[in-house]
Scaffold this motif. Structure first.
Motif, PDB file in Angstrom:
ATOM      1  N   THR A 148       2.112  -1.393   0.460  1.00  0.00           N
ATOM      2  CA  THR A 148       1.440  -1.141  -0.806  1.00  0.00           C
ATOM      3  C   THR A 148      -0.064  -1.273  -0.591  1.00  0.00           C
ATOM      4  N   VAL A 149      -0.792  -0.209  -0.911  1.00  0.00           N
ATOM      5  CA  VAL A 149      -2.249  -0.177  -0.747  1.00  0.00           C
ATOM      6  C   VAL A 149      -2.885  -0.048  -2.126  1.00  0.00           C
ATOM      7  N   VAL A 162      -9.243   7.825  -0.127  1.00  0.00           N
ATOM      8  CA  VAL A 162      -8.511   6.693   0.442  1.00  0.00           C
ATOM      9  C   VAL A 162      -7.056   6.711  -0.015  1.00  0.00           C
ATOM     10  N   GLY A 163      -6.856   6.828  -1.322  1.00  0.00           N
ATOM     11  CA  GLY A 163      -5.505   6.790  -1.857  1.00  0.00           C
ATOM     12  C   GLY A 163      -4.642   7.915  -1.319  1.00  0.00           C
ATOM     13  N   GLN A 164      -5.204   9.107  -1.199  1.00  0.00           N
ATOM     14  CA  GLN A 164      -4.427  10.236  -0.702  1.00  0.00           C
ATOM     15  C   GLN A 164      -4.085  10.086   0.778  1.00  0.00           C
ATOM     16  N   LEU A 165      -5.002   9.539   1.551  1.00  0.00           N
ATOM     17  CA  LEU A 165      -4.700   9.322   2.972  1.00  0.00           C
ATOM     18  C   LEU A 165      -3.631   8.253   3.142  1.00  0.00           C
ATOM     19  N   ALA A 166      -3.685   7.218   2.306  1.00  0.00           N
ATOM     20  CA  ALA A 166      -2.638   6.197   2.371  1.00  0.00           C
ATOM     21  C   ALA A 166      -1.286   6.784   1.987  1.00  0.00           C
ATOM     22  N   LYS A 167      -1.276   7.687   1.002  1.00  0.00           N
ATOM     23  CA  LYS A 167      -0.029   8.355   0.634  1.00  0.00           C
ATOM     24  C   LYS A 167       0.494   9.205   1.791  1.00  0.00           C
ATOM     25  N   LEU A 168      -0.388   9.903   2.488  1.00  0.00           N
ATOM     26  CA  LEU A 168       0.031  10.696   3.642  1.00  0.00           C
ATOM     27  C   LEU A 168       0.633   9.816   4.731  1.00  0.00           C
ATOM     28  N   ASN A 169       0.241   8.549   4.717  1.00  0.00           N
ATOM     29  CA  ASN A 169       0.780   7.603   5.702  1.00  0.00           C
ATOM     30  C   ASN A 169       2.063   6.940   5.219  1.00  0.00           C
ATOM     31  N   CYS A 171       2.557   5.248   2.249  1.00  0.00           N
ATOM     32  CA  CYS A 171       2.347   4.005   1.499  1.00  0.00           C
ATOM     33  C   CYS A 171       2.560   4.222  -0.003  1.00  0.00           C
ATOM     34  N   ARG A 172       2.844   3.124  -0.695  1.00  0.00           N
ATOM     35  CA  ARG A 172       2.762   3.100  -2.154  1.00  0.00           C
ATOM     36  C   ARG A 172       1.308   2.805  -2.489  1.00  0.00           C
ATOM     37  N   VAL A 173       0.716   3.611  -3.370  1.00  0.00           N
ATOM     38  CA  VAL A 173      -0.714   3.508  -3.634  1.00  0.00           C
ATOM     39  C   VAL A 173      -0.958   3.227  -5.110  1.00  0.00           C
ATOM     40  N   VAL A 174      -1.761   2.201  -5.371  1.00  0.00           N
ATOM     41  CA  VAL A 174      -2.172   1.827  -6.719  1.00  0.00           C
ATOM     42  C   VAL A 174      -3.690   1.953  -6.798  1.00  0.00           C
ATOM     43  N   GLY A 175      -4.171   2.715  -7.773  1.00  0.00           N
ATOM     44  CA  GLY A 175      -5.602   2.897  -7.945  1.00  0.00           C
ATOM     45  C   GLY A 175      -6.113   2.198  -9.183  1.00  0.00           C
ATOM     46  N   ILE A 176      -7.277   1.596  -9.070  1.00  0.00           N
ATOM     47  CA  ILE A 176      -7.930   0.928 -10.200  1.00  0.00           C
ATOM     48  C   ILE A 176      -9.166   1.734 -10.566  1.00  0.00           C
ATOM     49  N   ALA A 211       2.388  -3.359  -8.532  1.00  0.00           N
ATOM     50  CA  ALA A 211       2.644  -3.719  -7.126  1.00  0.00           C
ATOM     51  C   ALA A 211       3.587  -4.915  -7.099  1.00  0.00           C
ATOM     52  N   PRO A 212       4.852  -4.730  -7.512  1.00  0.00           N
ATOM     53  CA  PRO A 212       5.776  -5.867  -7.633  1.00  0.00           C
ATOM     54  C   PRO A 212       6.075  -6.560  -6.310  1.00  0.00           C
ATOM     55  N   ASN A 213       5.862  -5.858  -5.206  1.00  0.00           N
ATOM     56  CA  ASN A 213       6.102  -6.454  -3.888  1.00  0.00           C
ATOM     57  C   ASN A 213       4.828  -6.957  -3.228  1.00  0.00           C
ATOM     58  N   GLY A 214       3.768  -7.096  -4.018  1.00  0.00           N
ATOM     59  CA  GLY A 214       2.512  -7.596  -3.478  1.00  0.00           C
ATOM     60  C   GLY A 214       1.678  -6.489  -2.859  1.00  0.00           C
ATOM     61  N   VAL A 215       0.524  -6.892  -2.327  1.00  0.00           N
ATOM     62  CA  VAL A 215      -0.465  -5.957  -1.790  1.00  0.00           C
ATOM     63  C   VAL A 215      -0.614  -6.187  -0.292  1.00  0.00           C
ATOM     64  N   ASP A 216      -0.376  -5.147   0.480  1.00  0.00           N
ATOM     65  CA  ASP A 216      -0.502  -5.232   1.942  1.00  0.00           C
ATOM     66  C   ASP A 216      -1.873  -4.783   2.427  1.00  0.00           C
ATOM     67  N   GLY A 217      -2.498  -3.884   1.681  1.00  0.00           N
ATOM     68  CA  GLY A 217      -3.819  -3.394   2.038  1.00  0.00           C
ATOM     69  C   GLY A 217      -4.656  -3.179   0.807  1.00  0.00           C
TER      70      GLY A 217
END
Length: 338
Positions: A148-149, A162-169, A171-176, A211-217
């Motif tokens: 989760t990023v 950033v968010g789109q690149l993390a999605k391509l990798n 990841c679950r992505v949360v934007g603020i 992000a119920p499983n916490g934040v990894d990045g």
């Protein structure tokens, strides 16, 4: 006779910059010397880091002196060239000035070829902001599929990529971001899994749901209370990439103290600040991959365009008021011939 409008730093801002901190002056159009190039500005970039250059103290970018012509990334047209790599009519980019015309060493310019998208993209998704996102994700955060990023200032020029690149990798992505409209843009246009409007939500509570499983990045563009809230959700061995602290740029006194550092001990998390300039030898690699993603539709982008060099200060100040979605650029209407 064609004159050259230029913005100079009229005084050092106290708090958020105002129009009185900028002065538009006129000068002669400069002549290029040996191996130099005269460039007519078409698009000018305004970026949050420029606020630091308005201060007298040291920073990672040299401060401007009062009376200096302000500088920024430019996409422009070559008017006159004394450099073998460029000819009149070429489109180039480089770090030039807030001006209709500027002279640059040809060795410091790069030809622009953005394919079927606007040349202004060379200031955003295919320029410094895109490279910042690329290296911040691939090298600093280096997330694993399934991580989760979280990205702050997620609707801005850097955060949106950033968010789109993390999605391509994978990841679950949360934007603020700062409005419901920006959150809708993240989720509907950019493919973020969730968005949080910090203006009307408790970020810590909203993150518990998003992000119920916490934040990894965590890719940090803002600092301040938003970053404090994210730190409370970091997982063990989480990584934090510190790109900017826009929430603090206009503060006359930066708050100090331990704040949330105890969280790093508990979570054994790592925090790394980085400057995109350190990756300059690999810019061509990043740009090539970004061009491919944009052309394939895997990475989308948006620009907020302000017309007229005379409105560049308003475009710059708007960055600190959250007015832009995606990259903020100024379309400069200089006369066509020098």
């Amino acid at each position: 006779m064609v004159t050259n409008r230029q913005f100079v730093l009229a005084r050092r801002p106290e708090g958020k910059p105002t129009d009185d901190d900028f002065e538009l002056v006129e000068a002669d159009v400069p002549d290029p010397g040996p191996r130099a190039v005269l460039v007519r500005t078409r698009y000018l970039s305004v970026d949050p880091y420029m606020r630091g250059r308005m201060r007298a103290g040291e920073s990672y970018a040299d401060p401007w002196a009062v009376g200096d012509v302000l500088q920024g990334a430019v996409v422009g047209e070559v008017v006159e060239s004394n450099h073998p790599d460029f000819a009149a009519g070429d489109t180039v980019t480089g770090n030039l000035q807030w001006a209709d015309y500027a002279v640059a060493d040809g060795d410091d310019l790069v030809s622009v070829d953005t394919g079927d998208v606007s040349d202004s993209a060379a200031l955003g998704v295919l320029g410094m902001p895109g490279c910042t996102a690329y290296f911040g994700v691939t090298d600093v955060l280096d997330p694993d599929p399934g991580d989760t990023v979280v990205v702050s200032a997620a609707a801005g020029a850097v955060g949106s990529v950033v968010g789109q690149l993390a999605k391509l990798n994978g990841c679950r992505v949360v934007g603020i971001a700062g409005s419901d409209g920006k959150v809708a843009h993240l989720e509907d246009d950019l493919g973020f899994d969730a968005g949080i409007n910090y203006a009307d939500a408790d970020v810590a509570d909203a993150l518990a749901e998003a992000a119920p499983n916490g934040v990894d990045g965590y890719f940090d563009n803002v600092g301040g209370p938003i970053t404090d809230a994210v730190f409370d959700h970091l997982n063990v061995r989480a990584s934090v990439a510190v790109c900017g602290q826009i929430a603090l740029y206009n503060d006359e006194g930066v708050p100090t103290g331990p704040r949330k550092l105890h969280t790093l001990v508990e979570k054994r998390a790592s925090v790394e600040g980085f400057l995109v300039g350190d990756y300059a030898p690999w810019f061509a690699e990043a740009t090539e991959r970004l061009v491919g993603w944009v052309q394939s539709g895997d990475v989308a982008f948006r620009e907020t365009v302000v017309d007229g060099l005379e409105n560049a200060p308003d475009a710059f100040v708007g960055l600190f008021e959250g007015e832009n979605v995606g990259k903020q650029v100024v379309r400069v209407e200089a006369e066509s011939d020098a």
